[in-house]
Motif scaffolding. Structure first.
Motif, PDB file in Angstrom:
ATOM      1  N   LYS A  63       0.709   3.158  -2.455  1.00  0.00           N
ATOM      2  CA  LYS A  63      -0.695   3.226  -2.058  1.00  0.00           C
ATOM      3  C   LYS A  63      -0.805   3.741  -0.629  1.00  0.00           C
ATOM      4  N   PRO A  68      -0.856   3.731  -7.986  1.00  0.00           N
ATOM      5  CA  PRO A  68       0.127   4.799  -7.807  1.00  0.00           C
ATOM      6  C   PRO A  68       1.420   4.214  -7.265  1.00  0.00           C
ATOM      7  N   GLU A 127      -3.956  -4.105 -11.423  1.00  0.00           N
ATOM      8  CA  GLU A 127      -3.391  -3.424 -10.257  1.00  0.00           C
ATOM      9  C   GLU A 127      -2.090  -2.719 -10.619  1.00  0.00           C
ATOM     10  N   SER A 134      -6.241   2.102 -20.740  1.00  0.00           N
ATOM     11  CA  SER A 134      -7.674   1.927 -20.528  1.00  0.00           C
ATOM     12  C   SER A 134      -8.005   0.463 -20.263  1.00  0.00           C
ATOM     13  N   GLN A 183       4.120   4.623 -20.566  1.00  0.00           N
ATOM     14  CA  GLN A 183       2.703   4.853 -20.844  1.00  0.00           C
ATOM     15  C   GLN A 183       1.920   4.566 -19.571  1.00  0.00           C
ATOM     16  N   SER A 184       1.263   5.555 -19.021  1.00  0.00           N
ATOM     17  CA  SER A 184       0.543   5.367 -17.757  1.00  0.00           C
ATOM     18  C   SER A 184      -0.960   5.284 -17.996  1.00  0.00           C
ATOM     19  N   ASN A 185      -1.622   4.627 -17.073  1.00  0.00           N
ATOM     20  CA  ASN A 185      -3.082   4.531 -17.063  1.00  0.00           C
ATOM     21  C   ASN A 185      -3.696   4.034 -18.373  1.00  0.00           C
ATOM     22  N   ALA A 241      -1.178  -1.676 -13.537  1.00  0.00           N
ATOM     23  CA  ALA A 241      -1.399  -0.604 -14.509  1.00  0.00           C
ATOM     24  C   ALA A 241      -1.949   0.651 -13.869  1.00  0.00           C
ATOM     25  N   ASN A 242      -2.743   0.493 -12.830  1.00  0.00           N
ATOM     26  CA  ASN A 242      -3.457   1.640 -12.270  1.00  0.00           C
ATOM     27  C   ASN A 242      -3.004   2.049 -10.884  1.00  0.00           C
TER      28      ASN A 242
END
Length: 273
Positions: free
Chosen positions: A90, A87, A82, A59, A55-57, A84-85
């Motif tokens: 970086k 890439p 950090e 809320s 599960q990405s990104n 969770a969001n």
């Protein structure tokens, strides 16, 4: 992120989370996935996907709810966001320049006789004043490329002897590297150092698996210094401007105390590895 969530929930008991006490032995230490999901107000399927990396990104409200359930402090909460969001790599994850600006080197001399040194984000020792170098006996015998305060703590023969509070220093060192790894995912300098220490130090590997996260901003270290004797010094960590992840560490002690007297002797001490 999944590893971090699993490590955190294993440390929270049902009672700490506000759940009623249960009888019998639980196979899972701490909270179960379904308990975290229920308390955070998300489905168990959704939370399971988070731990499995499927599960990405998520809320911000979901992350806040999970952080509340797991009782994360400020550093741990920031680390979760950090992870969770972030890439996979970086833009600034590449190894940053190791050169220290002349102004920073001048600062190291200005604070003399207080010990001070400049570190990279991965704890490479980039520059030091005389007392700062002598604070870590034996590190000057290593090639410049190997001089690193985390490597010194776990792998140098003097590392365990020089720190009177080695357990505390070691745990803080690993927790800092965990925070850095969250900020710079897959950064080659951080990945390389962690890989080396996991292989060469069982103590580091054990602490790394605990998944503690803590940014180092200040603290104290108790030294059993071979040249000047015992002393307890506080330190402050200052961010270096226009240098990716570089920081200045300055040690001090209360004037007029034995600790301060011992610290002043560092510049005159003959230190051997």
């Amino acid at each position: 992120m999944g590893e971090f969530l699993k490590a955190r929930r294993s440390r929270i008991s049902p009672q700490e989370a506000g759940l009623p006490a249960t009888t019998g032995r639980r196979r899972t230490p701490g909270l179960r996935r379904e308990e975290v999901a229920m308390l955070a107000g998300v489905s168990i399927e959704y939370y399971t996907r988070l731990e499995q990396g499927k599960q990405s990104n998520p809320s911000p409200p979901v992350l806040e709810a999970i952080a509340e359930v797991l009782r994360l402090d400020e550093d741990e909460r920031g680390h979760l966001f950090e992870l969770a969001n972030a890439p996979t790599v970086k833009p600034n994850a590449a190894r940053p320049p190791q050169q220290v600006r002349a102004e920073v080197r001048r600062l190291l001399e200005i604070v003399r006789p207080y010990p001070a040194y400049a570190l990279s984000r991965a704890n490479d020792l980039l520059a030091a004043n005389e007392a700062g170098m002598r604070l870590l006996p034996g590190i000057e015998e290593w090639p410049v490329a190997l001089r690193n305060t985390a490597r010194y703590t776990f792998l140098h023969p003097q590392g365990k002897r020089v720190y009177g509070n080695w357990d505390e220093v070691a745990a803080a060192t690993v927790a800092h590297l965990r925070a850095v790894a969250g900020t710079y995912p897959n950064a080659p300098d951080v990945v390389s150092l962690v890989g080396e220490l996991v292989v060469k130090s069982q103590e580091f590997a054990t602490l790394w698996e605990r998944y503690d996260v803590r940014k180092r901003t200040n603290g104290r270290k108790c030294f059993q210094h071979p040249a000047v004797g015992p002393m307890t010094l506080s330190y402050e960590v200052l961010t270096v401007a226009r240098s990716e992840g570089h920081r200045l560490v300055v040690y001090q002690a209360e004037p007029g105390t034995p600790d301060h007297d011992a610290m002043l002797l560092l510049e005159m001490a003959e230190v051997s590895g």
